[in-house]
Design a protein around this motif. Structure first.
Motif, PDB file in Angstrom:
ATOM      1  N   LEU A 194       0.749  -1.025  -0.052  1.00 23.47           N
ATOM      2  CA  LEU A 194       0.008  -0.047   0.060  1.00 23.47           C
ATOM      3  C   LEU A 194       0.734   1.343   0.031  1.00 23.47           C
ATOM      4  O   LEU A 194       0.686   2.180  -0.805  1.00 23.47           O
ATOM      5  N   VAL A 195       1.829   1.446   0.872  1.00 24.85           N
ATOM      6  CA  VAL A 195       2.818   2.494   0.852  1.00 24.85           C
ATOM      7  C   VAL A 195       3.524   2.454  -0.399  1.00 24.85           C
ATOM      8  O   VAL A 195       3.750   3.607  -0.993  1.00 24.85           O
ATOM      9  N   LYS A 196       4.000   1.334  -0.991  1.00 21.71           N
ATOM     10  CA  LYS A 196       4.803   1.605  -2.207  1.00 21.71           C
ATOM     11  C   LYS A 196       3.789   2.029  -3.361  1.00 21.71           C
ATOM     12  O   LYS A 196       4.263   2.680  -4.278  1.00 21.71           O
ATOM     13  N   SER A 197       2.434   1.724  -3.399  1.00 24.56           N
ATOM     14  CA  SER A 197       1.739   2.123  -4.395  1.00 24.56           C
ATOM     15  C   SER A 197       1.321   3.780  -4.274  1.00 24.56           C
ATOM     16  O   SER A 197       1.132   4.417  -5.479  1.00 24.56           O
ATOM     17  N   SER A 198       1.270   4.130  -2.906  1.00 24.31           N
ATOM     18  CA  SER A 198       0.840   5.558  -2.767  1.00 24.31           C
ATOM     19  C   SER A 198       2.130   6.519  -2.776  1.00 24.31           C
ATOM     20  O   SER A 198       1.823   7.661  -3.162  1.00 24.31           O
ATOM     21  N   LEU A 199       3.314   5.974  -2.494  1.00 22.57           N
ATOM     22  CA  LEU A 199       4.465   6.766  -2.557  1.00 22.57           C
ATOM     23  C   LEU A 199       5.454   6.188  -3.423  1.00 22.57           C
ATOM     24  O   LEU A 199       6.064   5.183  -2.932  1.00 22.57           O
ATOM     25  N   SER A 200       5.774   6.740  -4.710  1.00 23.63           N
ATOM     26  CA  SER A 200       6.536   5.978  -5.669  1.00 23.63           C
ATOM     27  C   SER A 200       7.872   6.461  -5.495  1.00 23.63           C
ATOM     28  O   SER A 200       8.878   5.644  -6.077  1.00 23.63           O
ATOM     29  N   ASN A 201       8.298   7.506  -4.744  1.00 25.15           N
ATOM     30  CA  ASN A 201       9.624   7.832  -4.657  1.00 25.15           C
ATOM     31  C   ASN A 201      10.232   6.985  -3.299  1.00 25.15           C
ATOM     32  O   ASN A 201       9.807   7.020  -2.413  1.00 25.15           O
ATOM     33  N   LEU A 202      11.377   6.402  -3.728  1.00 28.32           N
ATOM     34  CA  LEU A 202      11.968   5.609  -2.577  1.00 28.32           C
ATOM     35  C   LEU A 202      12.259   6.547  -1.298  1.00 28.32           C
ATOM     36  O   LEU A 202      12.045   5.986  -0.167  1.00 28.32           O
ATOM     37  N   GLN A 203      12.654   7.814  -1.530  1.00 33.16           N
ATOM     38  CA  GLN A 203      13.147   8.664  -0.360  1.00 33.16           C
ATOM     39  C   GLN A 203      12.093   8.845   0.438  1.00 33.16           C
ATOM     40  O   GLN A 203      11.946   8.926   1.697  1.00 33.16           O
ATOM     41  N   GLN A 204      10.899   9.185  -0.145  1.00 37.47           N
ATOM     42  CA  GLN A 204       9.639   9.429   0.473  1.00 37.47           C
ATOM     43  C   GLN A 204       8.955   8.493   1.206  1.00 37.47           C
ATOM     44  O   GLN A 204       8.647   8.649   2.350  1.00 37.47           O
ATOM     45  N   ARG A 205       9.144   7.175   0.574  1.00 36.24           N
ATOM     46  CA  ARG A 205       8.720   5.949   1.534  1.00 36.24           C
ATOM     47  C   ARG A 205       9.650   5.811   2.653  1.00 36.24           C
ATOM     48  O   ARG A 205       9.186   5.494   3.698  1.00 36.24           O
ATOM     49  N   ARG A 206      10.937   5.929   2.651  1.00 37.21           N
ATOM     50  CA  ARG A 206      11.736   5.824   3.782  1.00 37.21           C
ATOM     51  C   ARG A 206      11.383   7.004   4.753  1.00 37.21           C
ATOM     52  O   ARG A 206      11.466   6.651   6.115  1.00 37.21           O
ATOM     53  N   ASP A 207      10.984   8.226   4.264  1.00 37.63           N
ATOM     54  CA  ASP A 207      10.843   9.235   5.156  1.00 37.63           C
ATOM     55  C   ASP A 207       9.333   8.971   5.804  1.00 37.63           C
ATOM     56  O   ASP A 207       9.373   9.026   7.174  1.00 37.63           O
ATOM     57  N   PHE A 208       8.491   8.409   5.363  1.00 35.89           N
ATOM     58  CA  PHE A 208       7.166   7.965   5.865  1.00 35.89           C
ATOM     59  C   PHE A 208       7.564   7.009   6.883  1.00 35.89           C
ATOM     60  O   PHE A 208       6.898   7.068   8.006  1.00 35.89           O
ATOM     61  N   TRP A 209       8.045   5.858   6.547  1.00 39.44           N
ATOM     62  CA  TRP A 209       8.331   4.773   7.594  1.00 39.44           C
ATOM     63  C   TRP A 209       9.097   5.298   8.844  1.00 39.44           C
ATOM     64  O   TRP A 209       8.632   5.016   9.815  1.00 39.44           O
ATOM     65  N   GLU A 210      10.087   6.148   8.711  1.00 34.37           N
ATOM     66  CA  GLU A 210      10.809   6.793   9.814  1.00 34.37           C
ATOM     67  C   GLU A 210      10.014   7.482  10.688  1.00 34.37           C
ATOM     68  O   GLU A 210      10.201   7.209  12.065  1.00 34.37           O
ATOM     69  N   ARG A 211       9.195   8.398   9.943  1.00 33.13           N
ATOM     70  CA  ARG A 211       8.019   8.989  11.043  1.00 33.13           C
ATOM     71  C   ARG A 211       7.188   8.378  11.425  1.00 33.13           C
ATOM     72  O   ARG A 211       6.803   8.490  12.796  1.00 33.13           O
ATOM     73  N   PHE A 212       6.727   7.228  11.029  1.00 33.65           N
ATOM     74  CA  PHE A 212       5.556   6.271  11.556  1.00 33.65           C
ATOM     75  C   PHE A 212       6.153   5.356  12.667  1.00 33.65           C
ATOM     76  O   PHE A 212       5.454   5.341  13.608  1.00 33.65           O
ATOM     77  N   PHE A 213       7.311   4.868  12.437  1.00 32.38           N
ATOM     78  CA  PHE A 213       8.115   4.103  13.436  1.00 32.38           C
ATOM     79  C   PHE A 213       8.243   5.068  14.726  1.00 32.38           C
ATOM     80  O   PHE A 213       8.385   4.469  15.949  1.00 32.38           O
ATOM     81  N   ALA A 214       8.707   6.096  14.593  1.00 28.50           N
ATOM     82  CA  ALA A 214       9.167   7.002  15.618  1.00 28.50           C
ATOM     83  C   ALA A 214       7.877   7.700  16.231  1.00 28.50           C
ATOM     84  O   ALA A 214       8.082   8.420  17.332  1.00 28.50           O
ATOM     85  N   GLY A 215       6.694   7.430  15.737  1.00 29.52           N
ATOM     86  CA  GLY A 215       5.346   7.991  16.269  1.00 29.52           C
ATOM     87  C   GLY A 215       4.888   7.051  17.320  1.00 29.52           C
ATOM     88  O   GLY A 215       5.280   6.277  18.101  1.00 29.52           O
ATOM     89  N   PRO A 216       3.509   7.426  17.579  1.00 24.34           N
ATOM     90  CA  PRO A 216       2.815   6.563  18.687  1.00 24.34           C
ATOM     91  C   PRO A 216       2.142   5.376  18.395  1.00 24.34           C
ATOM     92  O   PRO A 216       1.778   4.439  19.068  1.00 24.34           O
ATOM     93  N   ALA A 217       2.617   4.774  17.117  1.00 24.49           N
ATOM     94  CA  ALA A 217       2.064   3.633  16.907  1.00 24.49           C
ATOM     95  C   ALA A 217       2.669   2.373  17.664  1.00 24.49           C
ATOM     96  O   ALA A 217       1.831   1.417  18.203  1.00 24.49           O
ATOM     97  N   LEU A 218       3.988   2.471  18.182  1.00 20.73           N
ATOM     98  CA  LEU A 218       4.167   1.312  18.967  1.00 20.73           C
ATOM     99  C   LEU A 218       3.533   1.434  20.370  1.00 20.73           C
ATOM    100  O   LEU A 218       3.218   0.246  20.992  1.00 20.73           O
TER     101      LEU A 218
END
Length: 471
Positions: A163-187
């Motif tokens: 889902l993330v790969k289809s929504s964000l085609s740019n590799l750098q954008q996907r990495r930025d997304f995951w880094e923000r998500f993992f550092a957020g309140p999800a855990l």
């Protein structure tokens, strides 16, 4: 590295285990967890192996050599007989099959590391068979750090990867997304068992994702010993897309930065400038404007003779967001490792930090103030100007016999601390062939070095005026 860490895909792949005891059982369970089809070959096979499901494990009661090895992807020699392990290894080489010999690395092609399994997140650690107890201890630490919610987070990421790969085609954008998500309140949500809320949070953040703006982290790398880095320094080094570093930053420190980060050296040495400061300022602005996260890594502290203030001014003017991470400055780190307290109520109540390099047409040093007794003077980048330094301090009232120390490669295994007196300072530097990076400490506190030295392993007395402590 003696071994390159590799994770092997063994699902539905045939693997031969030679040996039928408890050691073999442990390896079989590990292979089954990876989805392998296991064949066990041994004259004696313990009941707990025979009890494993027939569709997962085939047991062959025979000696090695009575069953062909061709066609297997891997072979594990789980015997305690070196001669058998050698035969297994030789047969594997003959058929181009990698062999693991348990506790016998000389008769194998690969080793199985200690692992922490939080599938799909798997962490492996190995000493290459040289320090298995140490590897086990680190595995235990990782087990404590990686809770069950870490596995839940990894599963959530795996479930949403497409889902993330289809929504964000740019590799750098996907990495930025995951880094923000993992550092957020999800855990925290997962730790509370709120899996649906964690999924909703991911969907919400993905829908509202915006591209990162570039930013710069001015990070103090300390005096040399990588263990003196701060936690925040490590965090920004791991976060950055680009590392812009000085020549004083050691390779050991650089190795702690993110592996795939671009490295740009802007090393400067006395009289030799690979890049002018204005060009460095422009480079930082340019990289940030490209949307990159830039770690400006400086030896010592960025705001103590690191020109960090000038770089911040340039970033501020350009509207670039920046952060400053203090580091242990060379004066504090090198003096401590040389056993020299910079202040001591019996010797010095005042501390001066000065540089041997001055701005062209800049103000002259206040020699009268610097020459006062019962204070400590620490000189950065003072090797070239040591003769003028010695002469001016003596001329303005500092005693010729004032203790001095020259600390080369401070805090590193190659540290040298050369002590003597102010009158002989230039001679100390020449006779001992002191090279940059080196720090000069002047003051009564230097006399404590012989008493308080702890980092150096031995002392060598060269002349009545000079004591050399060589690490």
């Amino acid at each position: 590295m003696d071994y390159l860490p590799i994770f092997a895909q063994l699902h539905d792949k045939p693997v031969l285990v030679v040996g039928g005891g408890d050691v073999a059982l442990r390896k079989i369970k590990l292979l089954l967890a990876a989805g392998a089809r296991v064949t066990v070959l041994a004259r004696t096979i313990i009941p707990s192996i025979r009890a494993l499901p027939d569709d997962q494990v085939i047991c062959l009661q025979a000696e090695f050599g009575e069953h062909p090895v061709a066609g297997y992807k891997l072979i594990v020699a789980a015997t305690d007989i070196p001669a058998v392990n050698r035969r297994v290894h030789a047969e594997g080489q003959l058929h181009n099959i990698w062999v693991n010999a348990v506790d016998d690395p000389d008769n194998g092609d690969f080793i199985m590391p200690a692992i922490v399994d939080r599938s799909p997140l798997v962490m492996a650690i190995s000493s290459g068979g040289k320090a298995p107890v140490l590897a086990r201890m680190w595995r235990e630490k990782l087990e404590q750090l990686a809770s069950q919610s870490t596995q839940d987070m990894a599963k959530l990421a795996a479930h949403n990867r497409s889902l993330v790969k289809s929504s964000l085609s740019n590799l750098q954008q996907r990495r930025d997304f995951w880094e923000r998500f993992f550092a957020g309140p999800a855990l925290s949500l997962l730790q509370s068992g709120k899996h649906e809320q964690a999924q909703q949070l991911l969907s919400h953040e993905l829908a509202g994702f915006s591209v990162n703006q570039g930013e710069v982290y001015l990070v103090g790398a300390g005096p040399g010993d990588p263990e003196l880095l701060t936690i925040k320094a490590m965090q920004y080094m791991q976060k950055a897309d680009v590392i812009v570093h000085d020549g004083l930053v050691s390779e050991a420190v650089l190795e702690l930065s993110r592996r795939d980060a671009e490295r740009i050296s802007v090393a400067k040495k006395a009289g030799l400038h690979s890049m002018q400061q204005n060009d460095i300022n422009q480079l930082l602005v340019q990289l940030a404007n490209e949307g990159k996260r830039v770690c400006r890594l400086k030896g010592g502290d960025p705001f103590i003779y690191g020109r960090g203030g000038e770089e911040c001014q340039a970033l501020k003017k350009a509207g670039v967001r920046y952060f400053v991470v203090p580091g242990i400055t060379a004066a504090a780190g090198c003096a401590a490792y040389a056993g020299i307290p910079l202040t001591h109520r019996d010797y010095a109540q005042t501390l001066h930090l000065v540089t041997g390099h001055c701005q062209p047409n800049g103000e002259r040093p206040d020699w009268l103030a610097l020459a006062r007794s019962r204070q400590t003077l620490v000189v950065y980048m003072g090797l070239i100007t040591s003769e003028q330094l010695s002469q001016q301090l003596i001329r303005h009232g500092r005693s010729e016999t004032t203790p001095v120390a020259v600390i080369e490669n401070g805090t590193l295994a190659t540290q040298r601390c050369i002590t003597g007196n102010l009158q002989h300072l230039p001679d100390l530097i020449r006779s001992h062939d002191i090279k940059s990076p080196a720090l000069i400490v002047i003051g009564e506190v230097v006399a404590l070095a012989s008493e308080l030295s702890w980092f150096q392993q031995h002392e060598q007395h060269d002349t009545p005026q000079t004591t050399s402590h060589v690490a």
